[in-house]
Design an enzyme around this catalytic site. Structure first.
Site, PDB file in Angstrom:
ATOM      1  N   ILE A 202      10.999  28.866  44.432  1.00  0.00           N
ATOM      2  CA  ILE A 202      11.906  29.997  44.660  1.00  0.00           C
ATOM      3  C   ILE A 202      12.210  30.728  43.356  1.00  0.00           C
ATOM      4  CG2 ILE A 202      14.144  28.832  44.401  1.00  0.00           C
ATOM      5  CD1 ILE A 202      13.174  31.268  47.223  1.00  0.00           C
TER       6      ILE A 202
ATOM      7  N   SER B 221      14.137  23.450  32.579  1.00  0.00           N
ATOM      8  CA  SER B 221      13.284  22.766  33.542  1.00  0.00           C
ATOM      9  C   SER B 221      12.720  21.499  32.920  1.00  0.00           C
ATOM     10  CB  SER B 221      12.133  23.673  33.984  1.00  0.00           C
ATOM     11  OG  SER B 221      11.243  22.986  34.833  1.00  0.00           O
TER      12      SER B 221
ATOM     13  N   LYS C  41      21.166  29.024  47.383  1.00  0.00           N
ATOM     14  CA  LYS C  41      21.706  28.379  48.580  1.00  0.00           C
ATOM     15  C   LYS C  41      21.035  27.028  48.797  1.00  0.00           C
ATOM     16  CE  LYS C  41      18.058  28.610  51.302  1.00  0.00           C
ATOM     17  NZ  LYS C  41      17.462  27.450  51.993  1.00  0.00           N
TER      18      LYS C  41
ATOM     19  N   ASP D 228      18.280  23.102  55.471  1.00  0.00           N
ATOM     20  CA  ASP D 228      17.924  23.906  54.302  1.00  0.00           C
ATOM     21  C   ASP D 228      17.488  25.305  54.725  1.00  0.00           C
ATOM     22  OD1 ASP D 228      17.152  24.015  51.265  1.00  0.00           O
ATOM     23  OD2 ASP D 228      15.373  24.710  52.345  1.00  0.00           O
TER      24      ASP D 228
END
Length: 306
Positions: free
Chosen positions: A13, A35, A91, A169
């Site tokens: 994403i 990351s 989200k 999800d």
């Protein structure tokens, strides 16, 4: 003023949506990536933790967009706000309602802006559907969210762990649209949650809400085209339908003319506006509905997921 933003978590994403939206806006600078996995060269430094970023480039970042799985988001967001950074949460914004409430309190304590970025609320048809529903009495609601987990979450194990949400999800995207367009709150009366015998999160769920014929059907076992549809019938007889995750709106079967609006560019426009105004935007209702479904839901075991 350019907003210097870091991305925490660099999965699909972040690569496919956040980076292009940040670069297309013109008012942002991608200042850093946080990351623990491999990342492409995007012309900015990469750190393994927020702690390392803050120590290496203090005062060089204004905001962080957190794109990790739900469970680690709280710690990253809390640390970022304590350092005075604005926070954008992918989200679902947190793994629990308690964590969400704590983040709101920390936002106020540190004077740091907090933004829950429900991307489906930015689909092209959502604002227009909300206008149609203002002052209307709802008779029936049907939400259908069917897709193939192997297509959208290939080899991702975190979604099956506690706190990974399972079918919620994607299903929470539909719920986030409902919380945006309805004038009333949704109360979960019952839920049936289907768990693969070898997984800790549901692969399908059916929710029934108080107030009449109001259901939500979510299933991750789809093998054909995905179906992301919300159908609402009003007492007046008007039928409002959002298709393709809110990208298309039909009123009484007639397709409506909608603005040319992509979800993530809209998110970053809204976030920039909030930062300029010194405001936060927090919507915990979709998360509350999911939490209620787990509280009242009956558990049914189905075949193993392999």
């Amino acid at each position: 003023m350019t907003i210097r933003i870091a991305l925490a978590g660099f999965g699909k994403i972040a690569r496919d949506e956040h980076v292009p939206a940040i670069r297309a806006h013109g008012g942002y600078e991608l200042a850093a990536i946080i990351s623990q996995g491999s990342t492409p060269d995007l012309g900015c430094p990469v750190f393994s933790s927020l702690t390392d970023m803050l120590a290496t480039m203090p005062g060089s970042v204004d905001a962080v967009a957190i794109c990790t799985p739900p469970t680690p988001r709280f710690a990253i967001a809390a640390q970022a706000m304590a350092a005075g950074l604005a926070v954008l949460l992918e989200k679902p914004p947190a793994a629990t309602l308690g964590a969400m409430n704590q983040l709101v309190a920390l936002s106020k304590r540190h004077g740091a802006q907090l933004y829950t970025a429900w991307h489906s609320q930015h689909a092209a048809g959502v604002a227009a559907a909300k206008e149609v529903l203002v002052g209307a009495t709802v008779k029936r609601i049907s939400l259908t969210w069917h897709e193939d987990v192997r297509k959208f979450h290939p080899d991702q194990q975190w979604i099956w762990e506690p706190g990974g949400f399972g079918v919620f999800d994607p299903g929470i995207n539909g719920l986030s649209i409902l919380t945006r367009i309805l004038s009333e709150s949704l109360s979960v009366r019952s839920a049936e949650l289907l768990f693969p015998a070898n997984r800790q999160a549901p692969i399908a769920a059916r929710l029934t809400f108080d107030g009449g014929e109001r259901v939500a059907d979510m299933d991750w076992r789809g093998t054909g085209d995905e179906e992301w549809t919300i159908s609402i019938e009003l007492e007046s007889g008007t039928h409002v339908e959002l298709n393709q995750g809110g990208a298309k709106l039909l009123i009484d079967g007639v397709a409506q003319s909608l603005p040319d609006q992509a979800e993530y560019p809209s998110i970053y426009r809204e976030f920039a506006g909030l930062l300029a105004a010194g405001q936060s935007y927090v919507d915990a209702e979709p998360l509350r509905i999911v939490a209620d479904a787990f509280l009242v839901g009956s558990r049914k075991l189905v075949e193993d997921f392999v």
